[in-house]
Design a protein around this motif. Structure first.
Motif, mmCIF file in Angstrom:
data_model
loop_
_atom_site.group_PDB
_atom_site.id
_atom_site.type_symbol
_atom_site.label_atom_id
_atom_site.label_comp_id
_atom_site.label_asym_id
_atom_site.label_seq_id
_atom_site.Cartn_x
_atom_site.Cartn_y
_atom_site.Cartn_z
ATOM 1 N N ASN A 216 3.312 27.592 -51.406
ATOM 2 C CA ASN A 216 3.070 27.364 -50.165
ATOM 3 C C ASN A 216 3.964 26.657 -49.468
ATOM 4 O OD1 ASN A 216 1.476 26.263 -47.803
ATOM 5 N ND2 ASN A 216 -0.078 25.632 -48.887
ATOM 6 N N THR A 217 4.561 26.736 -48.292
ATOM 7 C CA THR A 217 5.631 25.909 -47.754
ATOM 8 C C THR A 217 5.125 25.137 -46.504
ATOM 9 O OG1 THR A 217 6.289 27.917 -46.218
ATOM 10 C CG2 THR A 217 7.430 27.488 -48.442
ATOM 11 N N ARG A 218 4.022 25.163 -46.246
ATOM 12 C CA ARG A 218 3.298 24.672 -44.749
ATOM 13 C C ARG A 218 3.316 23.079 -45.025
ATOM 14 N NH1 ARG A 218 -2.198 27.935 -44.910
ATOM 15 N NH2 ARG A 218 -1.674 27.988 -47.279
ATOM 16 N N GLN A 219 3.664 22.570 -45.956
ATOM 17 C CA GLN A 219 3.914 21.241 -46.127
ATOM 18 C C GLN A 219 5.109 20.554 -46.552
ATOM 19 O OE1 GLN A 219 1.420 19.157 -44.736
ATOM 20 N NE2 GLN A 219 0.200 21.035 -44.468
ATOM 21 N N LEU A 220 6.201 21.723 -46.622
ATOM 22 C CA LEU A 220 7.545 21.490 -47.066
ATOM 23 C C LEU A 220 8.539 21.266 -45.921
ATOM 24 C CD1 LEU A 220 7.809 24.156 -49.915
ATOM 25 C CD2 LEU A 220 7.406 21.409 -50.033
ATOM 26 N N PRO A 221 9.681 20.508 -46.191
ATOM 27 C CA PRO A 221 10.767 20.564 -45.151
ATOM 28 C C PRO A 221 10.943 21.829 -44.539
ATOM 29 C CG PRO A 221 11.269 19.237 -46.775
ATOM 30 C CD PRO A 221 10.223 19.870 -47.290
ATOM 31 N N GLN A 222 11.017 22.101 -43.092
ATOM 32 C CA GLN A 222 11.622 23.209 -42.443
ATOM 33 C C GLN A 222 12.851 23.020 -41.597
ATOM 34 O OE1 GLN A 222 9.172 25.923 -42.375
ATOM 35 N NE2 GLN A 222 7.685 25.080 -43.923
ATOM 36 N N HIS A 223 13.911 23.325 -42.403
ATOM 37 C CA HIS A 223 15.144 23.086 -41.647
ATOM 38 C C HIS A 223 16.000 24.218 -42.100
ATOM 39 C CE1 HIS A 223 16.889 22.109 -45.530
ATOM 40 N NE2 HIS A 223 15.734 21.099 -45.921
ATOM 41 N N GLU A 224 17.190 24.202 -41.358
ATOM 42 C CA GLU A 224 18.417 25.387 -41.782
ATOM 43 C C GLU A 224 18.856 24.842 -43.114
ATOM 44 O OE1 GLU A 224 19.806 27.249 -37.366
ATOM 45 O OE2 GLU A 224 20.723 25.419 -38.218
ATOM 46 N N GLN A 225 19.483 26.039 -43.778
ATOM 47 C CA GLN A 225 20.263 26.035 -44.910
ATOM 48 C C GLN A 225 21.389 26.754 -45.139
ATOM 49 O OE1 GLN A 225 18.163 24.924 -48.099
ATOM 50 N NE2 GLN A 225 16.289 24.703 -47.369
ATOM 51 N N TYR A 226 22.311 26.287 -45.655
ATOM 52 C CA TYR A 226 23.483 26.885 -46.228
ATOM 53 C C TYR A 226 23.598 27.648 -47.591
ATOM 54 C CZ TYR A 226 25.766 24.236 -42.407
ATOM 55 O OH TYR A 226 26.054 23.607 -41.147
#
Length: 431
Positions: A216-226
């Motif tokens: 589940n990612t709904r409560q995880l940080p949502q940002h761009e990644q390298y």
């Protein structure tokens, strides 16, 4: 691109009159990318040299090696990272790697790789918010941060084992998940496909097109990644030389319409882990991490949940019993006999060592929690308590001082109710 079939088998059954959940992992096998995804960017490493418009080199010290641009090359359509026992910048070994010059966010990402698997070398395809370890932008300090490890080959593992997972670094630090795969393939002799699908709702990990796990990612940080393709030494006595090969890296995206169709089965699968949400009585669902007075306890990310972790005893360091308590004050609206359930973590190997107790309005539980003997989090029964209306004081007491992990509590007047899964959302106010 071929269309794949998703199957979801979710069953609820009764065992000795107590509800339990049997959940089958979604089964998916894809020859290319998951259904609905289209290729938007790739590097097949078929140019004479590394494409400088796409990549920068990983440079600097990490582990027991110094990473050098000279250790990275293109040969026969492969990205080659050489691993060497050589002195450089006060380090005994050199490794290398590359980092994308642009960040990405959602999509399906895959590499084809042949690993070295030599002792002491750490090989990986991973992502992070940083464009390099020299990336010191101040906005990262208080930004929610997530690392995704599509695969890692740990220094102690042989040619048939790799790991995958994700780490939340802020606001709560810890593994979202960390899993290990034992393969029939020799990872040092064959090229294998490692992939992950990152979305706002879920993340899937893949190996050779086979779905390994959904989180589940709904409560995880949502940002761009390298994107990072790297290998470093992590032991002072690593094997003296080796080579890692990457055949390609590919990034696929999906339309909103196709995503809305695709996500339904995965969201349903994840939501089935909640378990029963209410009994026939009065229920108090209490998140351990919401305790306002934690002392030596800390919030952590663990197995896709925010939990409260007790301090582990350090050599020659003494903690007073009050330091080992986490405390909250609640208001009980309805008096009665309440049954206590606690969701805690234990391990199948070396079980029952991470013990703790609870104190309910000054009464110490006879039960030791954290000793259910199963891998992961389980609910444990803590007895019944005759509680008056009004003030309710709850304490978590870290009796073992050894990697204690607590996720959630339930006080219910229903003597026949047994929680399972992750339980319902909190419905109490802490003081």
């Amino acid at each position: 691109m071929k269309t794949n079939i998703l199957t979801l088998l979710t069953a609820l059954f009764l065992l000795w009159a107590c509800p339990a959940i049997a959940i089958a992992q979604i089964s998916e096998q894809n020859p290319e990318a998951p259904a609905g995804y289209k290729l938007v960017w790739a590097d097949e490493f078929d140019s004479p040299k590394l494409d400088a418009s796409k990549w920068k080199h990983r440079i600097g010290k990490s582990g027991t090696s110094y990473q050098r641009a000279e250790n990275v090359s293109i040969s026969d359509g492969k990205l080659v990272i050489d691993l060497k026992k050589e002195k450089h910048q006060d380090m005994e070994y050199t490794g290398g790697g590359i980092i994308s010059k642009f960040p990405v966010k959602y999509g399906y990402f895959e590499v084809g790789a042949r690993l070295d698997t030599g002792y002491g070398w750490h090989e990986s395809f991973w992502t992070t918010w940083m464009s390099g370890f020299d990336d010191k932008r101040p906005e990262f300090k208080n930004m929610p941060r997530l690392e995704i490890d599509c695969f890692e080959h740990y220094t102690r593992h042989d040619e048939h084992i790799f790991s995958y997972g994700a780490i939340q670094w802020y606001p709560e630090h810890g593994d979202v998940n960390r899993d290990f795969v034992t393969t029939t393939e020799d990872l040092s002799q064959t090229y294998n496909r490692f992939g992950f699908e990152f979305t706002p709702d879920y993340m899937n990990y893949y190996y050779n097109g086979r779905l390994l796990k959904t989180i589940n990612t709904r409560q995880l940080p949502q940002h761009e990644q390298y994107l990072w393709l790297t290998c470093i030494a992590n032991q002072p006595d690593a094997t003296p030389s080796g080579t890692v090969y990457f055949d390609y890296i590919r990034w696929y995206e999906i339309s909103k319409e196709d995503y809305d169709t695709r996500k339904a089965a995965f969201v349903e699968y994840l939501d089935a882990f909640k378990g029963p949400q209410a009994s026939s009585g009065t229920d108090l669902w209490i998140e351990a991490e919401d305790f306002p007075a934690v002392n030596t306890w800390t919030k952590k990310q663990d197995q896709n949940n925010i939990i409260l972790a007790g301090v582990t005893k350090e050599k020659d360091k003494f903690f007073h019993v009050n330091d080992l308590k986490a405390t909250t004050n609640l208001k009980l609206k309805e008096p009665g006999v309440y049954h206590l359930w606690v969701r805690s973590r234990d391990y199948s190997e070396s079980p029952a060592k991470r013990k703790f107790k609870m104190i309910i309005n000054g009464e110490l539980t006879e039960t030791d929690f954290g000793k259910h003997g199963k891998e992961g989090y389980e609910w444990e029964y803590g007895g019944s308590f005759d509680l008056p209306k009004g003030a309710l004081v709850l304490d978590l007491l870290n009796t073992s001082q050894y990697y204690v992990r607590v996720d959630k509590l339930l006080l219910t007047t229903d003597a026949d109710f047994k929680p399972s899964g992750i339980g319902a959302k909190t419905n109490v106010k802490h003081k």
